[in-house]
Write a protein that holds these residues in place. Structure first.
Motif, short mmCIF file in Angstrom:
data_model
loop_
_atom_site.label_atom_id
_atom_site.label_comp_id
_atom_site.label_asym_id
_atom_site.label_seq_id
_atom_site.Cartn_x
_atom_site.Cartn_y
_atom_site.Cartn_z
N UNK A 113 -86.29 33.67 13.34
CA UNK A 113 -87.94 33.70 13.41
C UNK A 113 -88.65 34.98 12.99
N UNK A 114 -89.81 34.58 12.37
CA UNK A 114 -90.65 35.87 12.00
C UNK A 114 -90.95 36.77 12.81
N UNK A 152 -81.60 32.04 19.26
CA UNK A 152 -82.84 32.91 19.82
C UNK A 152 -83.03 32.86 21.17
N UNK A 153 -83.29 33.91 21.69
CA UNK A 153 -83.80 34.16 23.17
C UNK A 153 -85.08 34.84 23.31
N UNK A 170 -85.12 44.99 12.77
CA UNK A 170 -86.44 44.04 12.79
C UNK A 170 -86.08 42.96 11.65
N UNK A 171 -86.71 41.64 12.04
CA UNK A 171 -86.91 40.98 10.77
C UNK A 171 -87.64 41.57 9.68
N UNK A 197 -83.65 38.00 18.99
CA UNK A 197 -84.64 38.50 20.48
C UNK A 197 -86.09 37.93 19.70
N UNK A 198 -86.83 37.02 20.39
CA UNK A 198 -88.50 36.97 19.82
C UNK A 198 -89.36 37.25 20.71
N UNK A 199 -90.65 37.27 20.73
CA UNK A 199 -91.80 37.34 21.31
C UNK A 199 -91.71 38.79 22.09
N UNK A 200 -91.06 39.69 21.67
CA UNK A 200 -91.28 40.91 22.03
C UNK A 200 -92.88 41.57 22.21
#
Length: 445
Positions: free
Chosen positions: A317-318, A11-12, A268-269, A51-54
């Motif tokens: 990640x969720x 994850x980035x 999307x997740x 990719x997380x925390x968009x």
């Protein structure tokens, strides 16, 4: 068969992705991140990353994804009107009551997306989103305002995912050399967005019952009985609604094994919705649901790793976004990126659980010409070689080997679909033909 091994994706952070894609910095941090991106998207990795925390994506996702189920279970006339009003179409035959998947599609233009990236407000989407509305009420009395903002949310989340794809392409180009991946995306002028509802078993039965009531009672009663029989045996439909030949060891799938043939797929997740058990009123069933956690804690997206000869279940990640490599990126990068063989499996013993997701397919222009003159023949035929090696493995690996061989029986190899000098349009036609055509490996025979 034992549960598939779980693969947690690299994850980035979104902020790091943006910084990395816009910088020529040679810091140790940026070098490490570039290295990890290429390792995970390359031939020794899974062909995916997350990719997380968009910013603001969580709100858009929570509002948009449940609409996939609502659209899928509307009456045909209501659905047709809503889709027309919001400039959406579908690439599956929605009149088919045996479909496993409902997909709602729109072309997303890069020119509009780039303008959106440059002018996006600090709080994307907040002006037209509200989470106060409860999921109650009868579907027969639904108001069009249930779908207020559908088109704008579709575009807004889609443009965000296109930006992610372009950033990843830019980073890969910098490592590989040149800018062919990013340029190929921009030259296509548009990507395809799909809002997808993976039907629960109960969803499918409700749709079939509705079809039975609408048509001739005797004829549809027989169809309904046959549908339930097929369902109980675990028959599959791919995303083009073609019935796939059942295979004992990988029968319970929402979506059959395949490669995406574009450059990148950004998704999307997934969201999982648990519906109430149906009563005499299907309208109450359709409108009554609640979001729930994944029963297994993973996405139910599965990939086949040829290096390990294993099926792996993807976990991220969720509310993150998954970037997946397609065959065009594999070809353009001369094998520096690896396309991902994947499917979507269905949870066992959860008849009223559905899966919702939003996907953006980024592909080259139809006129893009592929050259394979310097494409590694070893990489080109890697799937076949993996299976040859599998024959030499010990008895402990036989179950996985058997699965690998069965997967290859329904997935046409790249070497049979790609010829030197083909355009992307020709390659996509040949790929579709060999998967789903009259004599295709996943045709309705």
């Amino acid at each position: 068969m034992e549960a598939a091994e779980v693969r947690e994706l690299y994850e980035i952070q979104y902020s790091d992705l943006i910084l990395l894609s816009s910088s020529s910095s040679s810091s140790s941090c940026s070098y490490h991140q570039e290295k990890m991106i290429m390792e995970n998207l390359g031939p020794t990795g899974p062909g995916l990353l997350a990719i997380k925390n968009v910013p603001d994506a969580s709100l858009l996702r929570r509002k948009l994804l449940p609409l996939a189920r609502k659209l899928a279970l509307l009456s045909p006339d209501d659905r047709k009107r809503i889709l027309r009003e919001h400039n959406l179409g579908s690439d599956v035959p929605l009149k088919n009551p045996d479909r496993n998947v409902s997909s709602f599609a729109m072309q997303l233009k890069y020119a509009q997306g780039l303008e959106s990236f440059e002018n996006k407000p600090s709080h994307r989407g907040c002006s037209h989103l509200s989470l106060e509305k409860e999921n109650t009420g009868r579907i027969s009395d639904f108001e069009d305002d249930e779908f207020d903002g559908l088109e704008s949310m579709f575009k807004e989340l889609g443009f965000c995912m296109m930006e992610i794809g372009l950033c990843v392409a830019r980073i890969c180009d910098r490592v590989i050399g040149g800018n062919e991946l990013e340029q190929s995306l921009l030259e296509s002028c548009a990507a395809k967005g799909r809002l997808i509802h993976y039907h629960s078993i109960v969803d499918s039965l409700v749709l079939r019952e509705a079809g039975r009531r609408k048509g001739s009672t005797n004829r549809h009663a027989n169809n309904h009985a046959r549908s339930e029989q097929r369902l109980s045996k675990g028959a599959n439909l791919d995303t083009n609604a073609n019935q796939v030949r059942s295979c004992e060891i990988h029968h319970n799938l929402w979506q059959q094994w395949h490669y995406d043939y574009g450059i990148f797929t950004v998704l999307t997740d997934p969201m999982f919705l648990l519906s109430s058990q149906p009563t005499e009123s299907s309208e109450v069933y359709i409108s009554s649901y609640q979001e729930c956690a994944s029963p297994s804690g993973n996405s139910y997206l599965q990939i086949y790793d040829p290096n390990k000869n294993k099926v792996l279940t993807v976990k991220s990640s969720a509310e993150s976004f998954i970037v997946q490599v397609g065959e065009s990126a594999d070809i353009i990068s001369k094998g520096r990126l690896r396309s991902t063989l994947h499917c979507v499996c269905r949870p066992a013993r959860l008849d009223n659980l559905s899966r919702e997701t939003f996907v953006v397919f980024l592909q080259p222009a139809w006129s893009k010409t592929f050259s394979i003159s310097d494409y590694s023949l070893e990489h080109y035929n890697s799937g076949c070689q993996s299976l040859e090696k599998a024959e030499e493995n010990t008895a402990a690996d036989q179950e996985q080997n058997s699965l690998g061989r069965e997967i290859q029986k329904i997935v046409p190899p790249l070497s049979a679909r790609l010829k030197d000098g083909m355009t992307f349009a020709e390659f996509s036609r040949e790929t579709t033909k060999q998967y789903y055509g009259g004599s295709g490996l996943q045709s309705n025979k």
